[in-house]
Design an enzyme around this catalytic site. Sequence first.
Site, PDB file in Angstrom:
ATOM      1  N   TYR A  47       3.029   5.552  11.975  1.00  0.00           N
ATOM      2  CA  TYR A  47       3.186   4.167  12.427  1.00  0.00           C
ATOM      3  C   TYR A  47       4.072   3.297  11.538  1.00  0.00           C
ATOM      4  CZ  TYR A  47      -0.707   3.558   9.116  1.00  0.00           C
ATOM      5  OH  TYR A  47      -1.494   3.579   7.996  1.00  0.00           O
TER       6      TYR A  47
ATOM      7  N   ARG B 171       0.867  -1.183   0.000  1.00  0.00           N
ATOM      8  CA  ARG B 171       0.000   0.000   0.000  1.00  0.00           C
ATOM      9  C   ARG B 171       0.901   1.230   0.000  1.00  0.00           C
ATOM     10  NH1 ARG B 171      -2.593   1.064   5.439  1.00  0.00           N
ATOM     11  NH2 ARG B 171      -1.076   2.741   5.430  1.00  0.00           N
TER      12      ARG B 171
ATOM     13  N   HIS C  56      -3.908   4.557   4.371  1.00  0.00           N
ATOM     14  CA  HIS C  56      -5.076   3.672   4.342  1.00  0.00           C
ATOM     15  C   HIS C  56      -6.242   4.371   3.647  1.00  0.00           C
ATOM     16  CE1 HIS C  56      -8.143   0.838   5.522  1.00  0.00           C
ATOM     17  NE2 HIS C  56      -8.833   1.854   6.007  1.00  0.00           N
TER      18      HIS C  56
HETATM   19  C1  LIG Z   1     -15.379  -5.947  10.731  1.00  0.00           C
HETATM   20  C2  LIG Z   1     -14.540  -4.703  10.661  1.00  0.00           C
HETATM   21  N1  LIG Z   1     -13.576  -4.478  11.560  1.00  0.00           N
HETATM   22  C3  LIG Z   1     -12.816  -3.356  11.484  1.00  0.00           C
HETATM   23  C4  LIG Z   1     -13.037  -2.435  10.497  1.00  0.00           C
HETATM   24  C5  LIG Z   1     -12.182  -1.179  10.403  1.00  0.00           C
HETATM   25  N2  LIG Z   1     -11.301  -1.347   9.252  1.00  0.00           N
HETATM   26  C6  LIG Z   1     -11.586  -0.802   8.049  1.00  0.00           C
HETATM   27  S1  LIG Z   1     -10.453  -1.195   6.899  1.00  0.00           S
HETATM   28  C7  LIG Z   1      -9.530  -2.052   8.017  1.00  0.00           C
HETATM   29  C8  LIG Z   1      -8.249  -2.700   7.608  1.00  0.00           C
HETATM   30  C9  LIG Z   1      -8.401  -3.576   6.432  1.00  0.00           C
HETATM   31  O1  LIG Z   1      -7.151  -4.084   6.100  1.00  0.00           O
HETATM   32  P1  LIG Z   1      -6.971  -5.056   4.891  1.00  0.00           P
HETATM   33  O2  LIG Z   1      -8.003  -6.125   4.957  1.00  0.00           O
HETATM   34  O3  LIG Z   1      -5.557  -5.474   4.873  1.00  0.00           O
HETATM   35  O4  LIG Z   1      -7.327  -4.159   3.628  1.00  0.00           O
HETATM   36  P2  LIG Z   1      -6.535  -2.868   3.090  1.00  0.00           P
HETATM   37  O5  LIG Z   1      -7.085  -1.680   3.825  1.00  0.00           O
HETATM   38  O6  LIG Z   1      -5.107  -3.053   3.353  1.00  0.00           O
HETATM   39  O7  LIG Z   1      -6.860  -2.802   1.643  1.00  0.00           O
HETATM   40  C10 LIG Z   1     -10.118  -2.041   9.266  1.00  0.00           C
HETATM   41  C11 LIG Z   1      -9.561  -2.694  10.464  1.00  0.00           C
HETATM   42  C12 LIG Z   1     -14.077  -2.706   9.576  1.00  0.00           C
HETATM   43  N3  LIG Z   1     -14.343  -1.876   8.582  1.00  0.00           N
HETATM   44  N4  LIG Z   1     -14.802  -3.847   9.660  1.00  0.00           N
END
Ligand SMILES: Cc1ncc(C[n+]2csc(CCOP(=O)(O)OP(=O)(O)O)c2C)c(N)n1
Length: 380
Positions: free
Chosen positions: A294, A281, A285
Amino acid sequence: MSLAPGTAPRRRLDGLAEADIAQATGLYQVLREDGSCDEGELGPELTPLKLLEIYRGMLVIRVMDERLLALQRQGRIGFYGEARGQEASVIGSAAATRPDDWILPALREAGAGIFRGMPLSAYIAQIFGTGDDPCKGRQMPCHPGWRGANYVPMSSCIATQLPHAVGVAWGMKIEGKGRVCLGYIGDGGTSEEDFHVAMNFAGVYQLPLVIVCQNNQWAISTPQQRQTAAETIALKGLGYGLPSFRCDGNDVLAVYSTVAAAVARARAGGGASFVETLTYRMGAHSSSDDPTRYRDEGITEAWKQKDPLLRMRRYLEHKRLLDPARDAELAVEIEAEVRAAVAAQEAAPPPPVESIIEDVFAEPPAHLREQLATYLSERE
Ligand SMILES: Cc1ncc(C[n+]2csc(CCOP(=O)(O)OP(=O)(O)O)c2C)c(N)n1
Ligand SMILES: [Mg+2]
């Protein structure tokens, strides 16, 4: 290691072969960073036209992300989530599908929807939430859907899309028309129960499903090392009896070849597969995040050298399918399209207030119609 359709190991009941483990722990690559390529790994369907289409799809994401993030910083849209650095993962996988297949995205696959025919203007309308937005402003920004592309809106609750993808794939299996469902997940999403439920179901019922995990090594501020103790994410698929592959997610031709083989197996009745695309990435985010708090941005700088667009551009230049002037022209064309769509949305009206009571009931009940009538008369 060849991943041509039919040559990948099938599920077996007599234990895993060394090759199964090698494919889930290695890193399959076709394009080298200097743009040279193992041409023997490429299927005949990768014609010059298709290669250029794939590159354009990647460039759309890059140009659109830059423009829309700038718009967010200017306060003209509320929120934006980029896919910068992941263009090869997104487009390589989407390009391996057929128009009648379905896509259930995770967070960063809007470019896949656009590649399959979602108009850029519809995506931008969704971000603004205007009356032109097919979701009528009811979804968070960057959660587009487009029926014509069989591209389902992403779910904000991570991983919930995969049980849905299992349901779609199960329907496709019953339907028997050889359609395939492509479901995406992030590395963070693999720690959710819905991921495990979906992988298990897909394996047991041998569904025409390909699950692609875009491992961009971060889940907001959680690094991959804190996400799992497994050596690779792809290894998890073997536990569910799924053929599982790990490929270089910044190499669009490796992603394409891996997913195309998995799609071909699913279409032929060979069941589901799991693909990890190892990428990075490059940005935050989302527009609400600041990664300098971080993570070591020195590592981000190193990953910028592995830019997936740069690698594909070098390859196309080697093959004399592209030159720097045409490349710059393409970027200008795409940017003009983005700017025109933004201008149209800045002038577009909001969704009609009547839409507030639509789309839940076939016939909105009397009390809702009454509330709407009261609101409209008070507004007058
Ligand atoms: C069930 C749930 N828990 C927490 C969140 C908060 N949240 C949104 S995106 C994210 C991280 C997602 O990481 P990843 O699956 O690696 O996808 P990326 O953002 O790297 O594309 C989190 C913890 C959420 N949206 N849904
Ligand atoms: Mg991630």
